[in-house]
Design an enzyme around this catalytic site. Structure first.
Site, PDB file in Angstrom:
ATOM      1  N   ASP A 179      12.622  13.860  53.009  1.00 57.61           N
ATOM      2  CA  ASP A 179      13.421  14.981  52.545  1.00 57.61           C
ATOM      3  C   ASP A 179      13.581  15.932  53.744  1.00 57.61           C
ATOM      4  O   ASP A 179      12.857  15.817  54.736  1.00 57.61           O
ATOM      5  CB  ASP A 179      12.717  15.661  51.372  1.00 57.61           C
ATOM      6  CG  ASP A 179      13.479  16.865  50.848  1.00 57.61           C
ATOM      7  OD1 ASP A 179      14.707  16.760  50.663  1.00 57.61           O
ATOM      8  OD2 ASP A 179      12.845  17.920  50.627  1.00 57.61           O
TER       9      ASP A 179
ATOM     10  N   ASP B 144      14.799  19.882  53.599  1.00 59.18           N
ATOM     11  CA  ASP B 144      14.477  21.300  53.426  1.00 59.18           C
ATOM     12  C   ASP B 144      13.059  21.501  52.910  1.00 59.18           C
ATOM     13  O   ASP B 144      12.650  20.891  51.917  1.00 59.18           O
ATOM     14  CB  ASP B 144      15.475  21.941  52.465  1.00 59.18           C
ATOM     15  CG  ASP B 144      16.905  21.849  52.994  1.00 59.18           C
ATOM     16  OD1 ASP B 144      17.111  22.145  54.178  1.00 59.18           O
ATOM     17  OD2 ASP B 144      17.808  21.492  52.214  1.00 59.18           O
TER      18      ASP B 144
ATOM     19  N   ASP C 195       8.662  17.816  49.612  1.00 61.44           N
ATOM     20  CA  ASP C 195       7.977  19.012  49.119  1.00 61.44           C
ATOM     21  C   ASP C 195       8.245  19.306  47.652  1.00 61.44           C
ATOM     22  O   ASP C 195       7.568  20.134  47.051  1.00 61.44           O
ATOM     23  CB  ASP C 195       8.450  20.241  49.910  1.00 61.44           C
ATOM     24  CG  ASP C 195       9.884  20.619  49.543  1.00 61.44           C
ATOM     25  OD1 ASP C 195      10.102  21.671  48.914  1.00 61.44           O
ATOM     26  OD2 ASP C 195      10.811  19.831  49.853  1.00 61.44           O
TER      27      ASP C 195
END
Length: 222
Positions: free
Chosen positions: A7, A9, A183
């Site tokens: 991922d 961001d 996250d």
């Protein structure tokens, strides 16, 4: 084949690129500051909660570049890379990507942020393979319409997009040893799909799941 998915961001960079792009374009005078901030914050809260309408958000997020056109938008993004994104790319994140590449892994960034914002960021990490939200282009102008092209790489859509990426290479999940760093609770479907899920700088909900399931937890920015 070892396949390592990241991922973007709050995983590889310690901020949200789409959110920061909105702040940046508002500073340029491309958005009504108060109205944009209110809507941007609301969408971001929906994203964190896992309740985001990705199609509605994409129309909102691309409104400024659709109004400004390609030349101004691309020039502004180059400034955005220099003044905002480069500060958010930390050595430990670059090192992690390069360690996987040096080990012979195929590295892919899989993000729910759109291709316009993220392609230069993936390039800055030295990752040619990017799965982002693709945008429809107007046949006449060649510029974005605000609509999503195909399946958005968001929540369960990330599995579908990675599956399509594998199929293009005559591969399936059984053919790869897969790792995914993320996250966000939004990425739980893909984390459950891969062989090696890594909760990276995880939000509270993902952290609780990772702890309960014995998944690796990586605090990349600590």
């Amino acid at each position: 084949m070892k396949l390592t998915l990241f991922d973007l961001d709050h995983t590889l960079i310690n901020t949200d690129s789409d959110y920061e792009w909105g702040v940046f374009t508002t500073a340029l005078g491309w958005n009504d500051a108060a109205d944009f901030a209110r809507q941007n914050d609301a969408y971001y809260q929906h994203y964190k909660a896992g309740t985001l309408d990705i199609h509605d958000y994409m129309r909102f997020a691309t409104r400024a570049i659709r109004q400004q056109g390609a030349s101004k938008s691309e020039a502004a993004h180059a400034d955005f890379m220099r003044s905002v994104v480069q500060k958010a790319i930390k050595p430990q994140a670059l090192d992690l990507v390069r360690q996987h590449q040096a080990a012979g892994d195929v590295v892919v960034i899989v993000t729910a942020t759109n291709e316009f914002v993220t392609r230069p960021i993936a390039d800055a990490f030295g990752v040619p393979d990017l799965i982002a939200v693709n945008l429809v282009r107007d046949p006449a102008s060649g510029w974005f319409t605000g609509e999503i092209d195909g399946t958005p790489s968001f929540r369960e859509g990330k599995i579908a997009r990675v599956q399509a990426w594998l199929a293009e290479r005559q591969l399936d999940w059984a053919d790869v040893d897969s790792t995914f760093y993320s996250d966000s609770i939004n990425d739980l479907p893909l984390l459950e799909q891969v062989n090696h899920p890594v909760a990276t700088n995880p939000d509270d909900r993902l952290r609780a799941i990772a702890q309960a399931r014995g998944w690796r937890i990586l605090e990349l920015f600590h």
